[in-house]
Write a protein that holds these residues in place. Structure first.
Motif, PDB file in Angstrom:
ATOM      1  N   PRO A  90     -26.236  -2.016  21.763  1.00 41.07           N
ATOM      2  CA  PRO A  90     -27.529  -3.180  21.751  1.00 41.07           C
ATOM      3  C   PRO A  90     -28.476  -2.799  22.955  1.00 41.07           C
ATOM      4  N   THR A  91     -28.272  -1.964  23.370  1.00 43.88           N
ATOM      5  CA  THR A  91     -29.174  -1.668  24.401  1.00 43.88           C
ATOM      6  C   THR A  91     -30.358  -0.985  23.726  1.00 43.88           C
ATOM      7  N   ASP A  92     -29.630  -0.224  22.251  1.00 50.45           N
ATOM      8  CA  ASP A  92     -30.537   0.716  21.773  1.00 50.45           C
ATOM      9  C   ASP A  92     -31.318  -0.535  20.550  1.00 50.45           C
ATOM     10  N   TRP A  93     -31.261  -0.787  20.501  1.00 46.73           N
ATOM     11  CA  TRP A  93     -31.449  -2.430  19.874  1.00 46.73           C
ATOM     12  C   TRP A  93     -32.292  -2.805  20.444  1.00 46.73           C
ATOM     13  N   GLU A  94     -32.357  -3.315  21.561  1.00 46.57           N
ATOM     14  CA  GLU A  94     -32.895  -4.517  22.215  1.00 46.57           C
ATOM     15  C   GLU A  94     -34.627  -3.443  22.415  1.00 46.57           C
ATOM     16  N   THR A  95     -34.390  -2.232  22.379  1.00 40.55           N
ATOM     17  CA  THR A  95     -35.303  -1.263  22.272  1.00 40.55           C
ATOM     18  C   THR A  95     -36.196  -1.338  21.099  1.00 40.55           C
ATOM     19  N   VAL A  96     -35.737  -0.820  19.835  1.00 41.27           N
ATOM     20  CA  VAL A  96     -36.510  -1.556  18.360  1.00 41.27           C
ATOM     21  C   VAL A  96     -36.765  -2.660  18.664  1.00 41.27           C
ATOM     22  N   GLU A  97     -36.123  -3.683  18.987  1.00 40.22           N
ATOM     23  CA  GLU A  97     -37.371  -4.382  18.716  1.00 40.22           C
ATOM     24  C   GLU A  97     -38.312  -5.093  19.292  1.00 40.22           C
ATOM     25  N   LEU A  98     -38.151  -3.730  20.706  1.00 36.84           N
ATOM     26  CA  LEU A  98     -38.789  -4.268  21.841  1.00 36.84           C
ATOM     27  C   LEU A  98     -41.199  -3.330  20.778  1.00 36.84           C
ATOM     28  N   LEU A  99     -40.714  -2.834  20.121  1.00 36.05           N
ATOM     29  CA  LEU A  99     -41.163  -1.746  19.827  1.00 36.05           C
ATOM     30  C   LEU A  99     -42.317  -2.502  19.520  1.00 36.05           C
ATOM     31  N   GLN A 100     -43.587  -2.410  20.446  1.00 38.32           N
ATOM     32  CA  GLN A 100     -44.866  -2.675  19.610  1.00 38.32           C
ATOM     33  C   GLN A 100     -46.412  -1.479  19.086  1.00 38.32           C
ATOM     34  N   ALA A 141     -50.302  -0.804  18.766  1.00 39.09           N
ATOM     35  CA  ALA A 141     -50.932  -0.566  19.530  1.00 39.09           C
ATOM     36  C   ALA A 141     -52.186  -1.682  19.921  1.00 39.09           C
ATOM     37  N   GLN A 142     -52.292  -2.571  19.471  1.00 41.64           N
ATOM     38  CA  GLN A 142     -52.742  -3.763  20.174  1.00 41.64           C
ATOM     39  C   GLN A 142     -51.637  -4.998  20.557  1.00 41.64           C
ATOM     40  N   ASP A 143     -50.159  -4.112  21.120  1.00 45.43           N
ATOM     41  CA  ASP A 143     -48.994  -5.256  21.822  1.00 45.43           C
ATOM     42  C   ASP A 143     -48.537  -6.089  20.936  1.00 45.43           C
ATOM     43  N   ARG A 144     -48.678  -6.464  19.599  1.00 39.54           N
ATOM     44  CA  ARG A 144     -48.146  -7.069  18.775  1.00 39.54           C
ATOM     45  C   ARG A 144     -46.307  -6.762  18.267  1.00 39.54           C
ATOM     46  N   TYR A 145     -45.305  -7.321  18.131  1.00 39.85           N
ATOM     47  CA  TYR A 145     -43.755  -6.586  18.091  1.00 39.85           C
ATOM     48  C   TYR A 145     -43.634  -6.236  16.649  1.00 39.85           C
ATOM     49  N   TYR A 146     -43.194  -4.861  16.374  1.00 41.98           N
ATOM     50  CA  TYR A 146     -43.017  -4.906  15.206  1.00 41.98           C
ATOM     51  C   TYR A 146     -42.172  -6.124  14.338  1.00 41.98           C
ATOM     52  N   TYR A 147     -41.229  -5.893  14.777  1.00 44.98           N
ATOM     53  CA  TYR A 147     -40.361  -7.570  14.168  1.00 44.98           C
ATOM     54  C   TYR A 147     -40.639  -9.289  14.733  1.00 44.98           C
ATOM     55  N   GLY A 148     -41.945  -9.191  15.030  1.00 45.77           N
ATOM     56  CA  GLY A 148     -42.086 -10.501  15.015  1.00 45.77           C
ATOM     57  C   GLY A 148     -41.660 -11.219  16.979  1.00 45.77           C
ATOM     58  N   GLY A 149     -41.768 -10.648  16.973  1.00 44.13           N
ATOM     59  CA  GLY A 149     -41.610 -10.739  18.605  1.00 44.13           C
ATOM     60  C   GLY A 149     -39.486 -12.208  18.979  1.00 44.13           C
ATOM     61  N   PRO A 150     -40.044 -12.887  19.833  1.00 40.75           N
ATOM     62  CA  PRO A 150     -38.251 -13.595  20.445  1.00 40.75           C
ATOM     63  C   PRO A 150     -38.723 -14.462  19.793  1.00 40.75           C
ATOM     64  N   VAL A 151     -39.521 -15.579  19.399  1.00 39.28           N
ATOM     65  CA  VAL A 151     -39.891 -16.615  18.103  1.00 39.28           C
ATOM     66  C   VAL A 151     -39.706 -16.242  16.233  1.00 39.28           C
ATOM     67  N   ALA A 152     -39.452 -15.154  16.321  1.00 38.10           N
ATOM     68  CA  ALA A 152     -38.915 -14.632  14.938  1.00 38.10           C
ATOM     69  C   ALA A 152     -38.280 -14.443  15.047  1.00 38.10           C
ATOM     70  N   ALA A 153     -37.155 -14.916  15.361  1.00 40.82           N
ATOM     71  CA  ALA A 153     -35.644 -13.624  15.354  1.00 40.82           C
ATOM     72  C   ALA A 153     -34.928 -13.906  14.090  1.00 40.82           C
ATOM     73  N   GLY A 154     -34.351 -13.114  13.266  1.00 38.86           N
ATOM     74  CA  GLY A 154     -34.155 -13.052  11.410  1.00 38.86           C
ATOM     75  C   GLY A 154     -33.495 -12.276  11.607  1.00 38.86           C
ATOM     76  N   PRO A 155     -32.408 -11.975  10.472  1.00 33.42           N
ATOM     77  CA  PRO A 155     -31.786 -10.700   9.435  1.00 33.42           C
ATOM     78  C   PRO A 155     -31.917  -9.920  10.445  1.00 33.42           C
ATOM     79  N   LYS A 156     -30.956  -9.121  10.896  1.00 36.59           N
ATOM     80  CA  LYS A 156     -31.612  -7.590  11.710  1.00 36.59           C
ATOM     81  C   LYS A 156     -31.272  -6.753  10.299  1.00 36.59           C
ATOM     82  N   ASN A 157     -32.489  -5.594  10.331  1.00 37.53           N
ATOM     83  CA  ASN A 157     -32.952  -4.210   9.430  1.00 37.53           C
ATOM     84  C   ASN A 157     -34.020  -3.597   9.825  1.00 37.53           C
ATOM     85  N   LEU A 158     -33.329  -2.941   9.946  1.00 36.78           N
ATOM     86  CA  LEU A 158     -34.156  -1.908   9.790  1.00 36.78           C
ATOM     87  C   LEU A 158     -34.884  -0.333   8.256  1.00 36.78           C
TER      88      LEU A 158
END
Length: 204
Positions: free
Chosen positions: A102-112, A114-131
């Motif tokens: 879980p700590t490593d997946w948190e790191t992935v989900e918090l990746l941003q 160059a414009q500080d945008r979350y790759y995974y859409g941020g906290p309001v765009a949570a959906g099925p987890k995939n990489l």
């Protein structure tokens, strides 16, 4: 194919309880049984990943010979994408799921970016987890700092005897102390049909 022997192991967990508590509150036995079943499932998951093969321990995925390794390269995104290719080319299988701590997946989900945008859409765009289009499962039994990518159909759990619950006062001095041991156990064997279908991915 090769001839292999995989011994059936017994996985067990137990808790002590007083006879008085069990007789005074009948529902507590049901609570204890359910908690033990959940603890046993947790221990089983731990064995599947980390068992060392000694005694009644499985030989877990992390200790199986023949699995693959993807070393860290540049960043998590690059490394995980290279792992997908390695599994398909070297392992000759299509991956079915990732397993992250879980700590490593948190790191992935918090990746941003160059414009500080979350790759995974941020906290309001949570959906099925995939990489990389592959489903992600979280397990705290996976060692932090690495993840597993695999075709999980190549791992088999042979369930020889499903969970059973038994009670005895013959443990230690429980008889004279009016206590009982409540034991949950199961018998099973575990193995990898194709170890090269599993790749450990270093995340740092």
């Amino acid at each position: 194919f090769e001839r292999v022997n995989e011994p059936v192991k017994t996985i067990a967990v137990w808790v002590p309880a007083t006879k008085r508590a069990l007789s005074d509150a009948a529902q507590i036995r049901g609570i204890i049984d359910q908690e033990l079943r959940e603890d046993l499932a947790d221990e089983l998951e731990n064995q599947l990943f980390n068992g060392d093969g000694v005694g009644e321990n499985f030989t877990g995925i992390a200790n199986q010979a023949g699995t693959l390794l993807e070393t860290f390269d540049t960043d998590i995104i690059t490394t995980t994408r290279q792992a997908v290719t390695t599994l398909r080319v070297t392992g000759r299988v299509n991956p079915t799921a990732w397993v992250f701590n879980p700590t490593d997946w948190e790191t992935v989900e918090l990746l941003q970016d160059a414009q500080d945008r979350y790759y995974y859409g941020g906290p309001v765009a949570a959906g099925p987890k995939n990489l990389w289009g592959i489903p992600v499962v979280e397990s705290f039994h996976v060692t932090s700092g690495s993840a597993w990518l695999a075709n999980w159909r190549k791992a088999v759990l042979w369930d020889r005897e499903q969970t059973t619950i038994s009670v005895s006062d013959s443990h230690s001095d429980f008889f004279i102390r009016n206590m009982v041991a409540i034991l949950a156990e199961m018998r099973a064997a575990f193995g990898l049909i194709k170890p090269s279908a599993f790749i450990e991915v270093e995340l740092s």
